[in-house]
Design an enzyme around this catalytic site. Structure first.
Site, PDB file in Angstrom:
ATOM      1  CD  GLN A 204      10.580  36.203 -12.576  1.00 52.19           C
ATOM      2  OE1 GLN A 204       9.746  37.231 -12.966  1.00 52.19           O
ATOM      3  NE2 GLN A 204      11.160  35.493 -13.305  1.00 52.19           N
TER       4      GLN A 204
ATOM      5  CB  SER B 258      14.262  38.499 -15.378  1.00 49.13           C
ATOM      6  OG  SER B 258      12.908  39.419 -15.133  1.00 49.13           O
ATOM      7  CG  LEU B 259      12.700  37.854 -20.482  1.00 48.09           C
ATOM      8  CD1 LEU B 259      12.383  37.022 -21.517  1.00 48.09           C
ATOM      9  CD2 LEU B 259      12.605  39.418 -20.804  1.00 48.09           C
TER      10      LEU B 259
ATOM     11  NE  ARG C 124       7.675  38.614 -15.708  1.00 41.54           N
ATOM     12  CZ  ARG C 124       9.206  38.996 -15.880  1.00 41.54           C
ATOM     13  NH1 ARG C 124       9.370  39.523 -17.003  1.00 41.54           N
ATOM     14  NH2 ARG C 124       9.863  38.922 -14.915  1.00 41.54           N
TER      15      ARG C 124
ATOM     16  CG  HIS D 222      13.144  41.415 -10.612  1.00 42.22           C
ATOM     17  ND1 HIS D 222      12.210  40.241 -10.607  1.00 42.22           N
ATOM     18  CD2 HIS D 222      13.884  41.750 -11.913  1.00 42.22           C
ATOM     19  CE1 HIS D 222      12.585  39.852 -11.971  1.00 42.22           C
ATOM     20  NE2 HIS D 222      13.294  40.443 -12.564  1.00 42.22           N
TER      21      HIS D 222
ATOM     22  CD  GLN E 219      12.988  44.091 -20.539  1.00 47.73           C
ATOM     23  OE1 GLN E 219      12.027  43.362 -20.090  1.00 47.73           O
ATOM     24  NE2 GLN E 219      12.638  45.327 -20.920  1.00 47.73           N
TER      25      GLN E 219
END
Length: 304
Positions: free
Chosen positions: A251, A97-98, A122, A202, A13
């Site tokens: 995560q 991440s994503l 998510r 996170h 992102q």
């Protein structure tokens, strides 16, 4: 001639821009098919938002996450179709991440349709967690991981991203992150920048999102990876599908170990890094982590 051992990198992102992927969809049928499949899976014209929508709407986490994945997968299909990426040379896949979901999709673990649905959920759950537990993130420039971790502990916030030797991102409530920035400057940080994000990604402030994702991930079919995919959490490849599901849930509330992942891939034989998606954020980080590494972006590959 040196044989390439490629690591494919999928962005996270922040890399989104209105208009990304539009030329791909116009010029390549395989890219258009990716966007059509994602639209159908979500029962929502996400591609129209990506190509011609409003920035504010695209930047919403619930839209940005599946959008970035869709564009990455479109680039992946185009690079494959043109022979610009030889899958026989690919040793690792990793995403920030994503982007880890994009990597898993590219590796055959999750279907494109299921990946889109997972990321839509998510993003929605993370947006709700931001409302329920307000927070922020800050990038600290010029301090190593151990110093930043000590500052985070002292300030009662968390290390969200370990991006490069010179860039570590903190995550937590606004007051704890602001306090950490003050301490960091006192301890010699070159910069301490509050990031324009909607919450404390996170970090444990995202626990409700992780709890909600657990049920959906458990219900989703995961296949054995066709390639070694690196976990953000361990900075190593997974061992089985049960571990993949477990680490994807964790995560959301834990540190993205990006620089550790890149170093691991390099030490394990990767000699070329290709960013698969829009932009060059990850390419820039790799160059800071491994200054001598061979790094290229999707657009560089298409122009070559």
């Amino acid at each position: 001639m040196e044989v390439n051992s490629i690591a494919l990198l999928f962005p996270g992102q922040g890399s989104q821009r209105v208009g990304m992927g539009k030329d791909l969809a116009t010029n390549f049928a395989v890219a258009k098919q990716v966007f059509n499949r994602v639209d159908d899976a979500l029962a929502f014209n996400l591609s129209s938002l990506i190509f011609d929508g409003e920035t504010e709407e695209l930047n919403k986490t619930s839209n940005a996450q599946p959008a970035i994945m869709a564009v990455s997968m479109a680039y992946f299909e185009v690079l494959k179709s043109l022979g610009l990426v030889d899958l026989n040379e690919v040793k690792f896949m990793a995403g920030h991440s994503l982007g880890e979901y994009s990597a898993l999709c590219a590796a055959g673990v999750i279907t494109l349709e299921d990946t889109a649905k997972l990321l839509k959920a998510r993003g929605s759950y993370m947006m709700q967690a931001c409302i329920d537990n307000p927070g922020t993130m800050a990038a600290l420039i010029g301090l190593d991981f151990d110093k930043v971790k000590a500052i985070a502990d002292q300030s009662m916030c968390y290390v969200g991203n370990s991006n490069s030797p010179a860039q570590i991102v903190l995550s937590g409530s606004v007051d704890t992150v602001e306090k950490a920035c003050e301490i960091a400057k006192e301890q010699g940080a070159k910069r301490a920048i509050i990031l324009p994000v909607s919450g404390a990604f996170h970090s444990p402030l995202m626990q409700s999102a992780a709890d909600n994702m657990l049920a959906i991930i458990e219900q989703t079919k995961f296949a054995v990876p066709n390639f070694k995919v690196i976990s953000n959490l361990t900075a190593k490849e997974y061992s089985d599908t049960a571990e993949i599901k477990d680490l994807l849930v964790k995560q959301i509330t834990n540190t993205v170990k990006w620089q550790e992942s890149v170093v691991y891939m390099a030490e394990s034989g990767a000699n070329k890094f290709v960013e698969v998606g829009f932009g060059n954020v990850l390419s820039g980080l790799v160059k800071k982590i491994l200054p001598e590494a061979s790094v290229t972006t999707s657009e560089d590959s298409l122009k070559a």
